[in-house]
Design a protein around this motif. Structure first.
Motif, mmCIF file in Angstrom:
data_model
loop_
_atom_site.group_PDB
_atom_site.id
_atom_site.type_symbol
_atom_site.label_atom_id
_atom_site.label_comp_id
_atom_site.label_asym_id
_atom_site.label_seq_id
_atom_site.Cartn_x
_atom_site.Cartn_y
_atom_site.Cartn_z
ATOM 1 N N PHE A 193 25.430 0.216 85.431
ATOM 2 C CA PHE A 193 25.811 -0.990 86.009
ATOM 3 C C PHE A 193 25.262 -2.046 85.364
ATOM 4 O O PHE A 193 25.295 -3.313 85.465
ATOM 5 N N GLN A 194 24.653 -1.517 84.086
ATOM 6 C CA GLN A 194 23.686 -2.540 82.919
ATOM 7 C C GLN A 194 22.930 -3.612 83.764
ATOM 8 O O GLN A 194 23.195 -4.747 83.515
ATOM 9 N N LEU A 195 21.966 -2.962 84.370
ATOM 10 C CA LEU A 195 21.365 -3.770 85.380
ATOM 11 C C LEU A 195 19.932 -4.220 84.563
ATOM 12 O O LEU A 195 19.271 -5.094 85.318
ATOM 13 N N ILE A 196 19.309 -3.569 83.431
ATOM 14 C CA ILE A 196 18.157 -4.252 83.062
ATOM 15 C C ILE A 196 18.754 -3.941 81.070
ATOM 16 O O ILE A 196 19.177 -3.091 80.837
ATOM 17 N N GLU A 197 18.110 -5.022 80.745
ATOM 18 C CA GLU A 197 18.484 -5.330 79.443
ATOM 19 C C GLU A 197 17.575 -4.208 78.618
ATOM 20 O O GLU A 197 16.667 -4.072 78.939
ATOM 21 N N ARG A 198 18.294 -3.625 77.435
ATOM 22 C CA ARG A 198 17.415 -2.633 76.589
ATOM 23 C C ARG A 198 16.198 -2.993 76.200
ATOM 24 O O ARG A 198 15.122 -2.126 76.183
ATOM 25 N N LYS A 199 15.912 -4.324 75.648
ATOM 26 C CA LYS A 199 14.507 -4.651 75.221
ATOM 27 C C LYS A 199 13.488 -4.294 76.316
ATOM 28 O O LYS A 199 12.453 -4.257 75.961
ATOM 29 N N GLU A 200 13.896 -4.434 77.657
ATOM 30 C CA GLU A 200 12.986 -4.264 78.749
ATOM 31 C C GLU A 200 12.606 -2.787 78.878
ATOM 32 O O GLU A 200 11.541 -2.471 79.510
ATOM 33 N N LEU A 201 13.351 -1.945 78.450
ATOM 34 C CA LEU A 201 13.056 -0.415 78.768
ATOM 35 C C LEU A 201 12.337 -0.016 77.532
ATOM 36 O O LEU A 201 12.048 1.342 77.365
ATOM 37 N N ALA A 202 11.815 -0.716 76.486
ATOM 38 C CA ALA A 202 11.154 -0.368 75.185
ATOM 39 C C ALA A 202 10.194 0.480 75.471
ATOM 40 O O ALA A 202 9.942 1.425 74.618
ATOM 41 N N PRO A 203 9.294 0.396 76.513
ATOM 42 C CA PRO A 203 7.895 1.125 76.653
ATOM 43 C C PRO A 203 8.312 2.606 76.887
ATOM 44 O O PRO A 203 7.380 3.468 76.741
ATOM 45 N N LEU A 204 9.721 2.858 77.482
ATOM 46 C CA LEU A 204 9.919 4.293 77.793
ATOM 47 C C LEU A 204 11.143 4.776 76.973
ATOM 48 O O LEU A 204 11.915 5.883 77.476
ATOM 49 N N GLN A 205 11.617 3.941 75.898
ATOM 50 C CA GLN A 205 12.780 4.356 75.341
ATOM 51 C C GLN A 205 12.864 5.734 74.686
ATOM 52 O O GLN A 205 14.010 6.382 75.016
ATOM 53 N N GLU A 206 11.917 6.226 74.145
ATOM 54 C CA GLU A 206 11.658 7.595 73.575
ATOM 55 C C GLU A 206 12.008 8.582 74.942
ATOM 56 O O GLU A 206 12.842 9.514 74.571
ATOM 57 N N LEU A 207 11.419 8.512 75.875
ATOM 58 C CA LEU A 207 11.658 9.275 77.119
ATOM 59 C C LEU A 207 13.172 9.175 77.485
ATOM 60 O O LEU A 207 13.791 10.255 77.656
ATOM 61 N N ILE A 208 13.553 7.716 77.750
ATOM 62 C CA ILE A 208 15.090 7.727 78.026
ATOM 63 C C ILE A 208 15.957 8.336 77.366
ATOM 64 O O ILE A 208 16.912 8.989 77.469
ATOM 65 N N ASP A 209 15.685 8.416 75.834
ATOM 66 C CA ASP A 209 16.673 9.207 74.791
ATOM 67 C C ASP A 209 16.633 10.541 75.178
ATOM 68 O O ASP A 209 17.706 11.232 74.975
ATOM 69 N N LYS A 210 15.344 11.085 75.407
ATOM 70 C CA LYS A 210 15.305 12.277 75.759
ATOM 71 C C LYS A 210 15.971 12.889 77.070
ATOM 72 O O LYS A 210 16.657 13.997 77.007
ATOM 73 N N LEU A 211 15.928 12.114 77.814
ATOM 74 C CA LEU A 211 16.627 12.297 79.341
ATOM 75 C C LEU A 211 18.274 12.394 79.236
ATOM 76 O O LEU A 211 18.949 13.155 79.644
ATOM 77 N N ALA A 212 18.632 11.410 78.343
ATOM 78 C CA ALA A 212 19.894 11.399 77.997
ATOM 79 C C ALA A 212 20.450 12.640 77.098
ATOM 80 O O ALA A 212 21.776 13.138 77.445
ATOM 81 N N ALA A 213 19.633 12.668 76.244
ATOM 82 C CA ALA A 213 20.108 14.056 75.479
ATOM 83 C C ALA A 213 20.292 15.214 76.487
ATOM 84 O O ALA A 213 21.293 15.999 76.117
ATOM 85 N N LYS A 214 19.470 15.493 77.115
ATOM 86 C CA LYS A 214 19.287 16.672 77.803
ATOM 87 C C LYS A 214 20.612 16.738 78.765
ATOM 88 O O LYS A 214 21.047 17.933 79.229
ATOM 89 N N ASP A 215 20.941 15.542 79.203
ATOM 90 C CA ASP A 215 22.231 15.514 79.973
ATOM 91 C C ASP A 215 23.408 15.826 79.388
ATOM 92 O O ASP A 215 24.646 15.807 80.042
ATOM 93 N N ARG A 216 23.680 15.760 78.022
ATOM 94 C CA ARG A 216 24.660 15.755 77.508
ATOM 95 C C ARG A 216 25.491 17.139 77.468
ATOM 96 O O ARG A 216 24.652 18.305 77.352
#
Length: 216
Positions: A193-216
């Motif tokens: 729902f695009q509720l948080i801007e990407r720049k705010e997620l920067a501290p955990l961006q690497e982890l977020i990318d890993k979680l997204a990749a695992k889910d593909r």
């Protein structure tokens, strides 16, 4: 009750927020819990057909508050003024507290103090029927989405602090699977729902990318 943790007895940081039985939001909460049980988090976060987006965001925001409440509750003894003199998420990210009302100018404070301010502030928002109506027929305020975005942005900072400063303690307690599942659910929801801007997620961006990749 939290969708992910069920009624697992656990120390919470603040009192849990309950959605009143008999309300439509309670039914939505039950639906969300059942969908999460299927294990597919991407589809679990989607708006159920025919439902109101504001109600769906409200129900899930309450649940994320309860989840983070439980997760932080497990490590409060390790998150102290001495161990965490500033509220940070790694060396590059530091958060100063302001709520725009009682604290207008951002103040630098320890992580436990910041998280106490933050969770108390969120609790006050969730308990305010004018901001988070739970009764049938009471309309959501026009600025509801904006309020929800601020709450979720701030709740993210607790996840970020736990991952950066306390992950080894979470592992020692055997809570890492709960933390990872809770955070994955949170991230998929705010992305949907695009509720948080990407720049705010920067501290955990690497982890977020890993979680997204695992889910593909």
């Amino acid at each position: 009750m939290s969708f992910l943790f069920g009624s697992r007895a656990s120390k919470t940081f603040k009192p849990k927020k309950h959605i009143p039985e008999g309300t439509h939001q309670y039914d939505l909460m039950k639906h969300a819990a059942a969908t999460l049980g299927s294990g597919n988090l991407r589809s679990a976060v989607m708006l159920p057909e025919g439902e109101d987006l504001n109600e769906w965001v409200a129900v899930n925001t309450v649940d994320f508050f309860n989840q983070i409440n439980m997760l932080y509750g497990t490590i409060t003894e390790m998150c102290t003024e001495e161990s965490c003199p500033v509220m940070s998420a790694g060396p590059k990210y530091e958060y100063h507290w302001a709520d725009g009302q009682t604290v207008k100018k951002p103040i630098k404070c320890s992580a436990p103090k910041y998280i106490d301010y933050l969770m108390t502030w969120v609790q006050d928002q969730l308990d305010d029927e004018a901001l988070f109506p739970s009764k049938i027929g009471v309309p959501f305020p026009r600025n509801f989405q904006s309020n929800a975005k601020t709450i979720l942005k701030r709740l993210f900072r607790v996840y970020a602090h736990i991952y950066h400063q306390h992950f080894s303690e979470v592992v020692q307690l055997g809570e890492e699977a709960h933390l990872n599942t809770s955070f994955k659910h949170f991230i998929f929801f705010v992305q949907e729902f695009q509720l948080i801007e990407r720049k705010e997620l920067a501290p955990l961006q690497e982890l977020i990318d890993k979680l997204a990749a695992k889910d593909r």
